[in-house]
Design an enzyme around this catalytic site. Structure first.
Site, PDB file in Angstrom:
ATOM      1  N   ASP A  82      63.838  20.532  43.668  1.00 18.73           N
ATOM      2  CA  ASP A  82      64.378  21.784  43.115  1.00 18.73           C
ATOM      3  C   ASP A  82      63.714  22.092  41.777  1.00 18.73           C
ATOM      4  OD1 ASP A  82      65.892  24.058  42.817  1.00 18.73           O
ATOM      5  OD2 ASP A  82      67.809  23.040  42.527  1.00 18.73           O
ATOM      6  N   LYS A  83      63.957  23.299  41.306  1.00 18.08           N
ATOM      7  CA  LYS A  83      63.400  23.751  40.028  1.00 18.08           C
ATOM      8  C   LYS A  83      64.484  24.473  39.247  1.00 18.08           C
ATOM      9  CE  LYS A  83      61.983  27.898  38.389  1.00 18.08           C
ATOM     10  NZ  LYS A  83      62.232  29.290  38.664  1.00 18.08           N
ATOM     11  N   HIS A  84      64.403  24.391  37.928  1.00 15.33           N
ATOM     12  CA  HIS A  84      65.318  25.181  37.095  1.00 15.33           C
ATOM     13  C   HIS A  84      64.486  25.867  36.015  1.00 15.33           C
ATOM     14  CE1 HIS A  84      68.919  26.345  34.898  1.00 15.33           C
ATOM     15  NE2 HIS A  84      68.262  25.998  33.808  1.00 15.33           N
ATOM     16  N   SER A  85      64.791  27.149  35.806  1.00 13.87           N
ATOM     17  CA  SER A  85      64.142  27.872  34.710  1.00 13.87           C
ATOM     18  C   SER A  85      65.198  28.169  33.655  1.00 13.87           C
ATOM     19  CB  SER A  85      63.562  29.180  35.245  1.00 13.87           C
ATOM     20  OG  SER A  85      63.356  30.087  34.178  1.00 13.87           O
ATOM     21  N   THR A 122      68.683  34.504  39.740  1.00 13.57           N
ATOM     22  CA  THR A 122      68.170  34.435  41.118  1.00 13.57           C
ATOM     23  C   THR A 122      69.201  34.924  42.134  1.00 13.57           C
ATOM     24  OG1 THR A 122      66.706  32.654  40.474  1.00 13.57           O
ATOM     25  CG2 THR A 122      67.205  32.816  42.818  1.00 13.57           C
ATOM     26  N   ARG A 170      83.114  26.641  25.936  1.00  9.58           N
ATOM     27  CA  ARG A 170      82.017  26.793  24.956  1.00  9.58           C
ATOM     28  C   ARG A 170      81.699  28.270  24.723  1.00  9.58           C
ATOM     29  NH1 ARG A 170      77.464  24.088  27.867  1.00  9.58           N
ATOM     30  NH2 ARG A 170      76.211  24.826  26.146  1.00  9.58           N
ATOM     31  N   SER A 185      74.929  20.459  30.644  1.00  9.57           N
ATOM     32  CA  SER A 185      75.454  21.533  31.478  1.00  9.57           C
ATOM     33  C   SER A 185      74.466  21.893  32.592  1.00  9.57           C
ATOM     34  CB  SER A 185      75.740  22.751  30.586  1.00  9.57           C
ATOM     35  OG  SER A 185      76.031  23.870  31.360  1.00  9.57           O
ATOM     36  N   LYS A 189      74.817  20.286  37.055  1.00  8.06           N
ATOM     37  CA  LYS A 189      74.840  21.120  38.274  1.00  8.06           C
ATOM     38  C   LYS A 189      73.663  20.780  39.171  1.00  8.06           C
ATOM     39  CE  LYS A 189      75.081  24.909  35.668  1.00  8.06           C
ATOM     40  NZ  LYS A 189      75.738  25.113  34.409  1.00  8.06           N
ATOM     41  N   LYS A 190      72.494  20.605  38.577  1.00  2.00           N
ATOM     42  CA  LYS A 190      71.302  20.303  39.373  1.00  2.00           C
ATOM     43  C   LYS A 190      71.434  18.912  40.013  1.00  2.00           C
ATOM     44  CE  LYS A 190      68.840  23.973  39.215  1.00  2.00           C
ATOM     45  NZ  LYS A 190      68.505  24.691  40.453  1.00  2.00           N
TER      46      LYS A 190
HETATM   47  N1  URA Z   1      72.862  27.459  31.265  1.00  2.00           N
HETATM   48  C1  URA Z   1      73.785  26.555  31.649  1.00  2.00           C
HETATM   49  O1  URA Z   1      74.019  26.336  32.818  1.00  2.00           O
HETATM   50  N2  URA Z   1      74.460  25.902  30.679  1.00  2.00           N
HETATM   51  C2  URA Z   1      74.241  26.086  29.359  1.00  2.00           C
HETATM   52  O2  URA Z   1      74.878  25.448  28.558  1.00  2.00           O
HETATM   53  C3  URA Z   1      73.261  27.044  28.985  1.00  2.00           C
HETATM   54  C4  URA Z   1      72.594  27.708  29.966  1.00  2.00           C
END
Ligand code: URA
Length: 438
Positions: A82-85, A122, A170, A185, A189-190
């Site tokens: 997977d990728k996260h931007s 996305t 937050r 954070s 999730k990833k």
């Molecule tokens: N995106 C997230 O999922 N968490 C953060 O704290 C900031 C950006």
């Protein structure tokens, strides 16, 4: 010993290092209700001021990952990738990257998010496709990953619920902007998606959350070290966001741009370079191809021979979208009633773009949100966006606007003109600012 949340808060408030156990108990207390929201808020503020060491960040990430379901793909014969931007404008890389990897034998269960601030999300792009569901049940999700090789969907309530709670707190207590908290954070999730390898695209520039190279470097290192510490092979590319990456910004327009990219009908060069580099990096991390040059060529090959487009089409159709989407996307995507050029006030060469301003203009058109519950107009945005270095005149516009009505069209056009600086000192920077590995 009895666990008292206030003792953990006090320890962090006083700058001490928390143990793995203390962090795990605090986070599990949040989901069980034994830690109250005001205690979670105080904890977030204590971390905001005192920060966390690497081991604490890993513990926080793992605790939030384990607060819900962790997906298990052990019955899949292939790397889970997977990728996260960190977010940008005209950043539709995921739409190409997932099917490129799928075409090369990886499985990509991509859990994506919605737009945040001026940046596009996305999931919002996929919602522009009629019929496509971003919230399939677990059985359909697994079927699509197995058969198409990739499935891009939204976060379910079962994935990292502690992050959802803490992020909500937050958001209203001015504690989002902290590298320890952002790292845990994003990664919780990833990591809950059960990945073998993860590629990060940390954006820097006028359209990114990280405005300076130094801030981007700090975040990229934190993400890479924590993810590897939590057992997922991860590298980060720091890439430029001083101008929109694709020549389109807006949900349906970015989907169209992505399909044309996949079929070879139109490919923006900077977008191609970033996509290939991230794709090759993922092949290396997941053990599919360790030689970067060969990996890049393999990625280009599945674009050129149509295999990536085929995987994209299969994913769209299995998730409820049109069966002929790749062939007939123009018939399926919504279109705006007003489409016209936005010309610069006088001819000149683009020297600087406030990419954030371009993203804000998309919001003004109705393509992004100002509050989390806002409904979107998927048809609006910009295409044919001029890059830095382009020469503008009465025939070459800054961009073409797609708007729902005259009022939003004229306000967005005004904002777009303001975001473009002509004939000044060129803010042209390298596309790749750095590579962070474990
Ligand atoms: N995106 C997230 O999922 N968490 C953060 O704290 C900031 C950006």
């Amino acid at each position: 010993m009895v666990f008292l949340p206030q003792e953990v808060i006090a320890k962090k408030r006083d700058g001490e290092v928390l143990s793995k156990d203390e962090i795990a108990q605090f986070i599990s207390g949040m989901t069980k209700g034994s830690v109250r929201p005001e205690q979670a808020a105080a904890f977030a503020m204590a971390v905001y001021f005192q920060n966390m060491e690497l081991d604490e960040r890993i513990a926080l990430t793992e605790a939030m990952r384990d607060s819900g379901e962790v997906l298990d793909w052990s019955d899949f014969d292939g790397a889970i990738l997977d990728k996260h931007s960190t977010g940008g404008v005209g950043d539709n890389v995921s739409l190409m990257l997932a099917p490129i990897w799928a075409a090369l034998g990886a499985y990509v269960p991509m859990i994506s998010g919605r737009g945040l601030g001026h940046t596009g999300g996305t999931l919002d792009k996929f919602d522009a496709i009629p019929g496509y569901t971003t919230s399939p049940d677990n059985a359909l999700f697994r079927k699509v990953v197995r058969e198409a090789g990739c499935a891009i969907i939204g976060q379910t309530a079962d994935l990292a619920p502690a992050d959802k709670m803490l992020y909500g707190i937050r958001d209203v207590t001015a504690t989002v902007d902290n590298v320890s908290l952002i790292t845990s954070s994003i990664l919780s999730k990833k990591l809950a998606a059960g990945l073998d390898a993860l590629v990060l695209d940390v954006k820097v520039g006028t359209g990114a959350f990280m405005r300076t190279a130094q801030d981007a470097d700090v975040l990229a290192k934190s993400l890479v070290h924590v993810a590897n510490g939590a057992g997922v092979k991860t590298s980060a590319l720091i890439t430029d966001m001083n101008e929109p990456l694709a020549s389109a910004a807006g949900n349906a327009l970015e989907v169209k741009n992505a399909v044309e990219f996949l079929t070879g009908a139109h490919q923006d060069m900077r977008l191609l370079d970033v996509t290939i580099e991230l794709a090759a990096l993922g092949l290396g991390l997941s053990g599919i191809e360790s030689d970067m040059d060969i990996a890049r060529n393999k990625c280009r090959a599945v674009l050129d021979n149509g295999a990536a487009a085929e995987h994209f089409g299969k994913m769209v159709s299995l998730l409820g979208g049109p069966k002929d989407f790749v062939q007939n996307y123009n018939q399926h995507l919504p279109t705006a009633p007003i489409i016209r050029d936005v010309l610069a006030e006088k001819p000149g060469t683009v020297s600087r773009i406030d990419a954030r301003g371009v993203g804000m203009a998309v919001i003004v058109l109705g393509g992004g949100r100002t509050t989390p519950t806002d409904a979107l107009d998927y048809s609006v945005g910009f295409d044919q966006i001029a890059p830095i270095g382009a020469t503008l005149n009465s025939k070459t516009p800054i961009a073409r606007i797609h708007a729902a009505d005259e009022n939003s069209a004229s306000e967005a056009a005004m904002r777009l003109r303001k975001a473009y600086q002509l004939d000044g000192e060129r803010n042209e920077s390298e596309l790749f600012h750095g590579l962070i590995t474990a």
